[in-house]
Every structure is written in structure tokens, then in C-alpha cells.
Design a protein around this motif. Structure first.
Motif: not given
Length: 487
Positions: A319-332, A369-373, A383-391
Motif C-alpha cells: 500500500t505504501e509502495n503504491g502511494l509513494l510510487s504515485a506521488l511524484p506523478y502529481v508534481g509531473n 532531474p539529473a542532479v536530483c537522481l 524514505s522522505t528524502a528519496a520521495v522528495v528527490l524523485l518527486t
């Protein structure tokens, strides 16, 4: 009027780019906002691309449940082809290696790449409405068959993924053929990016909802629900969409005249023959193609492999996987819309020319985005920092939607669908390679493998950006003019 419009575009420099400004400025009274037919097309295309991407990425989250053999709900079983599996909530769980999962996820792109140019060519001949609608309908029907294919064996699933790619491959080229007939130059960025935002919002909803469906109903229902909704939407598509303003029964006379005058300089759709040699020698086209390959590597890697990264490295449950994997696409998705509005604002106010705007937005959308990766591997397992950078990475990469993604229509509107098919094929090649490469890299050491995967994506983005800035263009090429095509 046609001859006059063509003559104002005879040059290939900034003067040609600026000549259309006064003509378009005179038509501002016909821009009717949300009630316009062209805005309605953008919204319908938004939903259609939403469905196309939901159908595409459902497997990316479902495969986590399909291969989670440690599920507490499971019991042992044997697949028809002899492989061991468990059962979670009545759904089979398969014993597939990381390499096998990578091949399954990337197999979609084998078919997807084969119909890009064909879809663009057919759209230019018979119309984008019928090609796009047929591709989406077939994709929806095939999605319903995924659980049966997986139960027959991984080779059947790979084959079905290839067929899904063949069906969906015509959708984007057909969309560009429609926009070449509907989108005025000074509204091109906002209209196309509103439509394209459906891709990322569809990804967001699919990743979020698919995780919930897997947990509550079982992973097969991901494909049953998504496929069924897709079939229903196709009926709306064929009822609501018209090929061009001339065939739309409810468009106002003012809006029709505005669109026709705005696009008069670009000529009609292409004929049976294409200037393939001239296209192959065109550096501006090569600049788009190479930039698409590089930026799509990053995008497709995250699109298909982020759920695995969340599960294997950050250790989230489904469940967390789906939510956090989906979150960056809101910003996109939001980034797509804002980038389109800003790009059109800069063009309308004549702050920059077309080429400068395309290169500016491409630079922002590829470099940041290259810098973020590059930063992700150095934050540990936060997890918070990873999700922020990927978002941030997936939000900022959306700025290429007002850059390289639209540039096809700038340099050759008559062949926009076909050229999108060509350059998208380059991007799809990266979609084939990237998930497989990630599977191979992480199979030995997940931490090191993901770090290397992020570094490769960043390096490719930097290379593609440099090439595009050097050779990109914002004006119609000589080989794309109607008089050149007739000769």
C-alpha cells in the motif's frame, strides 16, 4: 490568404518566426477559454492519455504482488507451465527472478516501438481520431487478458505485453496529427501539455489504486477494472472527438476562423510519399530524437522500476509502495500544465523566440532531474528524502513538455504525427533497455545497482541536452513546406 501566409514563412530565421505574431494578435477576440472546442479536445485527450497510461503501468505495481511469494495469505501451488507459486487472496504468486521481471516490464516497449512511425503515417492519411480511438480500444481489450496470460506462463505474458505495445504505439503519433490541425501556435504549449498531463495523472492514479486493489481484491482485478473502464471510455472518444475544426458541428464560426488562419502557413496533411532523405539529414530532427532517447531513459526507468525500488531498497509494503510510487506523478502532471502556460506566455509576449523557449524548457527539464537522481544514492534509506528527490525529478522533467516534446510541430507541422513516431521510437528504445538494465544491475547488489542506474540516467540526460541546444530549431524546415513536398 494561403499564398500570403506561406510567403511570410519563407525564411527560416527569427524574422519568419515573428511574422505570424501580428496575425495571431488580431485573433485574440476568438480565444474563448474553457468553452472553446480546442480546449474541449485538450480535456478529452487528457482523459484518453490518462487511460492509456493507467493501462500501461498497472503491471508495474501489480508485478510486486504477482511475485511476493512471502505473502502471509499464500499457499503453495504449481502453474500450468510447471513453475512454483503461492496464492495471495486467491490470486497466483509467481517465482520470477529480478531479470525475468525486468524482461516482462520491458517487453511492452518491443511492440510499442514498432507501430510509432506507422501510427503517425496512418494518422496523416486517415485521421488521428480513428487511429487513436482504435489503438486505445484494442489496448483496453488486451489488458483484460493479462491474468490469463500470466497463468499460462511468463512467455505468454511477454507476448501479450508486446501486443499491448503494438496497440498503444499509435496513440501518441495520432494525438500529434490532431493537434497539427487544432492547436494555434501561441496556444500549442498549453493545449498539448494539458492533454499530456493525463499521462502522469493516469500514472499517479494507477499506481495508487492498483496497490489498494492488489491488497483488497487481488492483483488480477487491476487488469479487469482498468481494462473495463478503458473500453467504456472509448465509446466517449468516438462520440466527442472530431478530426478538424471544419468537421466539428458545434464550434463557433469565430473560433473556426481563428484556428484556420493561425495554421494557414503550415499547409495540409502529408500525401502518400514522405521526404525521408531530407528528414534523415535534418539536424534539428536528430536533436529532438537524441534528446528524447536520453530523457525518456530517465522517465521510463522511474515509470517501470520505481515500485521495485520502493519495495527492495526502501522496504515499503504494497500500500505504501503504491502511494509513494504515485506521488511524484502529481508534481509531473501539474508541472506539465504550468510549463505549457509559461511557455505560451513567453511566446505571446515575444520575450523569446520559439527556438529559445524550446531550448530553455528542455534545459530545465533535463539538467535539474539529473542532479536530483545523482543525489538519491547519498541520502541513505531516508524514505522522505528519496520521495522528495524523485518527486522533484519527475516534476521538473515535465518542463520538456514545452520543449522537445512539442518541437516536432514547430519544425514540420505537416509531418508532426510521423515525426513524433520516429523520435518516440528512439525514446522507446531506451524504454526497452532501461528496465532490463536496471534488473541486471540490481540483481547482484541492490544498493550499488540502483546507484549506477541513477548515474547512467543523469549522464545520458546531460549528453542529450548539450546536443539539443547545439542543433535544435524552432522554425519550419524547408523540406516540411507544402510547396517543397509538391515538388
Amino acid at each position: 490568404m494561403q499564398r500570403h501566409a506561406d510567403s511570410t514563412q519563407a525564411g527560416d530565421g527569427p524574422e519568419a518566426e515573428q511574422d505570424e505574431g501580428p496575425l495571431l494578435a488580431q485573433q485574440t477576440s476568438f480565444r474563448t477559454g474553457l468553452c472553446s472546442a480546442r480546449c474541449g479536445l485538450a480535456l478529452v485527450l487528457h482523459v484518453s492519455l490518462f487511460m492509456a497510461y493507467a493501462l500501461r503501468v498497472g503491471l508495474s505495481i501489480a508485478i510486486v504482488a504477482m511475485t511476493n511469494s512471502s505473502s502471509p495469505h499464500g499457499s503453495a501451488g504449481i502453474t500450468p507451465n510447471g513453475s512454483h507459486r503461492g496464492f495471495a487472496r486467491g490470486a497466483p504468486v509467481y517465482n520470477w527472478s529480478a531479470e525475468t521481471q525486468g524482461i516482462v516490464l520491458s517487453s511492452f516497449f518491443y511492440g510499442y516501438g514498432l507501430t510509432q512511425a506507422l501510427g503517425g503515417y496512418c494518422s496523416g492519411r486517415v485521421g488521428g481520431k480513428h487511429v487513436l480511438g482504435s489503438g486505445l480500444l484494442l489496448t483496453s481489450v488486451l489488458t483484460l487478458l493479462v491474468p490469463q496470460a500470466a497463468d499460462l506462463g511468463v512467455s505468454f505474458l511477454i507476448g501479450l505485453q508486446v501486443l499491448l505495445g503494438l496497440a498503444e504505439g499509435v496513440i501518441f503519433p495520432a494525438q500529434y496529427t490532431l493537434w497539427a490541425k487544432w492547436a494555434p501556435p501561441l496556444e500549442r504549449s498549453r493545449l498539448m501539455n494539458i492533454a499530456d498531463a493525463g499521462c502522469t495523472f493516469g500514472t499517479f492514479c494507477a499506481l495508487l489504486v492498483a496497490g489498494i486493489i492488489c491488497q483488497s481484491l487481488g492483483w488480477p482485478f487491476v487488469f479487469y477494472i482498468f481494462g473495463g473502464v478503458g473500453c467504456a471510455w472509448c465509446l466517449c472518444w468516438f462520440l466527442l472527438v472530431y478530426e478538424d475544426p471544419a468537421h466539428h458541428p458545434w464550434i463557433s464560426a469565430g473560433e473556426r476562423e481563428y484556428i484556420v488562419l493561425s495554421l494557414a502557413h503550415q499547409g495540409s496533411s502529408h500525401g502518400r510519399s514522405l521526404p525521408l532523405v531530407a528528414m534523415a539529414k535534418s539536424l534539428p530532427l536528430w536533436a529532438i530524437a537524441i534528446a528524447c532517447f536520453c530523457t525518456d531513459w530517465l522517465f521510463y526507468m522511474l515509470l517501470t522500476s520505481m515500485p521495485t525500488f520502493m519495495s527492495d531498497v526502501l522496504h515499503f509494503d504494497l500500500t505504501e509502495n503504491g502511494l509513494l510510487s504515485a506521488l511524484p506523478y502529481v508534481g509531473n502532471g501539474l508541472g506539465h500544465i504550468l510549463a505549457g502556460l509559461l511557455a505560451d506566455f513567453l511566446l505571446a509576449r515575444r520575450v523569446f523566440g520559439t527556438a529559445a523557449v524550446r531550448k530553455l524548457f528542455s534545459a530545465l527539464g533535463m539538467l535539474l532531474p539529473a542532479v536530483c537522481l545523482v543525489a538519491v544514492p547519498y541520502i541513505g534509506c531516508s524514505s522522505t528524502a528519496a520521495v522528495v528527490l524523485l518527486t522533484l525529478a519527475l516534476t521538473i522533467i515535465s518542463m520538456t513538455g514545452a520543449g522537445i516534446n512539442i518541437n516536432h510541430i514547430d519544425i514540420a507541422p505537416r509531418y508532426a504525427g510521423f515525426l513524433l513516431g520516429i523520435t518516440n521510437t528512439f525514446g522507446i528504445v531506451s524504454g526497452i533497455i532501461a528496465p532490463t538494465a536496471v534488473g541486471l544491475l540490481v540483481s547482484q547488489d541492490p544498493q550499488t545497482g540502483w546507484r549506477n542506474a541513477f548515474f547512467v540516467s543523469a549522464a545520458l540526460n546531460l549528453f542529450g541536452l548539450i546536443f539539443y541546444i547545439a542543433f535544435g530549431s524552432g522554425t519550419i524546415q524547408d523540406w516540411a513546406r507544402e510547396e517543397a513536398a509538391v515538388q
